[in-house]
Design a protein around this motif. Structure first.
Motif, mmCIF file in Angstrom:
data_model
loop_
_atom_site.group_PDB
_atom_site.id
_atom_site.type_symbol
_atom_site.label_atom_id
_atom_site.label_comp_id
_atom_site.label_asym_id
_atom_site.label_seq_id
_atom_site.Cartn_x
_atom_site.Cartn_y
_atom_site.Cartn_z
ATOM 1 N N UNK A 120 0.814 -1.219 0.000
ATOM 2 C CA UNK A 120 0.000 0.000 0.000
ATOM 3 C C UNK A 120 0.847 1.268 0.000
ATOM 4 N N UNK A 121 2.150 1.095 0.151
ATOM 5 C CA UNK A 121 3.033 2.252 0.165
ATOM 6 C C UNK A 121 2.848 3.151 1.370
ATOM 7 N N UNK A 122 2.398 2.581 2.478
ATOM 8 C CA UNK A 122 2.198 3.392 3.683
ATOM 9 C C UNK A 122 3.534 3.830 4.266
ATOM 10 N N UNK A 123 3.506 4.954 4.937
ATOM 11 C CA UNK A 123 4.691 5.446 5.640
ATOM 12 C C UNK A 123 4.528 5.314 7.154
ATOM 13 N N UNK A 124 3.312 5.535 7.671
ATOM 14 C CA UNK A 124 3.063 5.519 9.115
ATOM 15 C C UNK A 124 1.787 4.734 9.405
ATOM 16 N N UNK A 125 1.882 3.832 10.381
ATOM 17 C CA UNK A 125 0.718 3.089 10.844
ATOM 18 C C UNK A 125 0.615 3.291 12.346
ATOM 19 N N UNK A 126 -0.559 3.720 12.786
ATOM 20 C CA UNK A 126 -0.799 3.930 14.211
ATOM 21 C C UNK A 126 -1.584 2.775 14.803
ATOM 22 N N UNK A 127 -1.357 2.531 16.071
ATOM 23 C CA UNK A 127 -2.074 1.518 16.843
ATOM 24 C C UNK A 127 -2.453 2.181 18.157
ATOM 25 N N UNK A 128 -3.746 2.307 18.405
ATOM 26 C CA UNK A 128 -4.241 2.877 19.660
ATOM 27 C C UNK A 128 -4.988 1.798 20.435
ATOM 28 N N UNK A 129 -4.840 1.832 21.743
ATOM 29 C CA UNK A 129 -5.585 0.907 22.603
ATOM 30 C C UNK A 129 -5.858 1.595 23.929
ATOM 31 N N UNK A 143 4.901 -6.238 18.310
ATOM 32 C CA UNK A 143 4.793 -6.064 16.862
ATOM 33 C C UNK A 143 5.658 -4.897 16.369
ATOM 34 N N UNK A 144 6.438 -4.305 17.263
ATOM 35 C CA UNK A 144 7.371 -3.260 16.855
ATOM 36 C C UNK A 144 6.795 -1.867 16.782
ATOM 37 N N UNK A 145 5.638 -1.653 17.389
ATOM 38 C CA UNK A 145 5.014 -0.333 17.417
ATOM 39 C C UNK A 145 5.518 0.418 18.650
ATOM 40 N N UNK A 146 6.223 1.514 18.407
ATOM 41 C CA UNK A 146 6.800 2.288 19.500
ATOM 42 C C UNK A 146 5.737 3.139 20.182
ATOM 43 N N UNK A 147 5.826 3.217 21.510
ATOM 44 C CA UNK A 147 4.912 4.057 22.282
ATOM 45 C C UNK A 147 5.245 5.520 22.024
ATOM 46 N N UNK A 148 4.204 6.303 21.744
ATOM 47 C CA UNK A 148 4.410 7.726 21.467
ATOM 48 C C UNK A 148 3.746 8.633 22.487
ATOM 49 N N UNK A 149 2.764 8.128 23.218
ATOM 50 C CA UNK A 149 2.116 8.991 24.198
ATOM 51 C C UNK A 149 0.752 8.477 24.595
ATOM 52 N N UNK A 150 0.080 9.289 25.368
ATOM 53 C CA UNK A 150 -1.257 8.962 25.860
ATOM 54 C C UNK A 150 -2.245 10.001 25.339
ATOM 55 N N UNK A 151 -3.315 9.529 24.761
ATOM 56 C CA UNK A 151 -4.403 10.379 24.290
ATOM 57 C C UNK A 151 -5.485 10.373 25.368
ATOM 58 N N UNK A 152 -5.759 11.521 25.937
ATOM 59 C CA UNK A 152 -6.694 11.577 27.060
ATOM 60 C C UNK A 152 -8.144 11.469 26.605
ATOM 61 N N UNK A 168 0.657 4.153 19.775
ATOM 62 C CA UNK A 168 1.893 3.512 19.308
ATOM 63 C C UNK A 168 1.923 3.729 17.791
ATOM 64 N N UNK A 169 3.099 3.666 17.203
ATOM 65 C CA UNK A 169 3.184 3.792 15.745
ATOM 66 C C UNK A 169 4.431 3.090 15.224
ATOM 67 N N UNK A 170 4.336 2.697 13.958
ATOM 68 C CA UNK A 170 5.490 2.198 13.208
ATOM 69 C C UNK A 170 5.622 3.009 11.949
ATOM 70 N N UNK A 171 6.848 3.261 11.562
ATOM 71 C CA UNK A 171 7.141 3.917 10.304
ATOM 72 C C UNK A 171 7.746 2.894 9.357
ATOM 73 N N UNK A 172 7.570 3.142 8.070
ATOM 74 C CA UNK A 172 8.148 2.237 7.083
ATOM 75 C C UNK A 172 9.661 2.141 7.238
ATOM 76 N N UNK A 173 10.265 3.177 7.809
ATOM 77 C CA UNK A 173 11.715 3.217 7.987
ATOM 78 C C UNK A 173 12.185 2.572 9.296
#
Length: 176
Positions: A120-129, A143-152, A168-173
């Motif tokens: 799909x040529x994605x650059x960024x995929x987010x995962x929220x829980x 799954x390699x998704x780095x924690x980026x913060x908390x959404x209140x 959490x998010x992963x980048x293609x890079x």
């Protein structure tokens, strides 16, 4: 977008079929799934609509696959990319009770992520829980998704309350 079948160790990610509706109904009625994946009142007709909606990729905004056992094709869960656009997407997933603790969600998320970056040529995929969903935090980490913060209080879950979420998010890079 054409449907795909993806293999991962011990898993088969395949298109949804109408025959999956009874298993989806049972899964979405499971308290753990219902809490973190609000679907409202679920019955046979709504489960069939749920399967049909996820099987239809014609809009290009989502890719949704049934996660199955490759030997007997028993439904183990669901994994999807949604909100696809502008090189970004979000991943979502759930597993049936019998599949929990076996790495099913992690394997499915990893496989769909790898495919999504490439196909799909994605650059960024987010995962929220939800912060309270500790199992999903483990899936994100594994799954390699780095924690980026908390959404209140960012999302209203199946219990009707707004919960804080971990982003959490992963980048293609990022390393695979």
């Amino acid at each position: 977008m054409d449907h795909v079948v993806l293999a991962a160790p011990g898993l088969l990610l395949r298109p949804w079929r109408e025959a999956d509706a009874p298993d989806v109904l049972a899964a979405l009625r499971d308290p753990a799934v219902a809490t973190w994946n609000p679907q409202g009142d679920m019955d046979e007709a709504r489960a069939l609509d749920w399967v049909r909606l996820r099987a239809d990729w014609s809009g290009g905004g989502h890719v949704s696959l049934a996660v199955a056992d490759p030997g007997d094709t028993a439904l183990l869960g669901s994994v999807s990319m949604h909100g696809i656009g502008g090189g970004n997407a979000s991943v979502g997933y759930w597993t049936v009770p019998a599949a929990r603790g076996r790495g099913v969600a992690t394997g499915a998320v990893r496989r769909l992520t790898t495919w999504s970056f490439a196909a799909l040529g994605l650059h960024r995929i987010e995962l929220c829980h939800a912060v309270a969903n500790v199992a999903s935090c483990r899936v994100a980490d594994r799954a390699g998704y780095l924690a980026e913060g908390t959404l209140r209080q960012s999302y209203r879950y199946g219990d009707g309350r707004r919960h804080d979420e971990h982003l959490h998010a992963r980048l293609a890079t990022d390393p695979g």
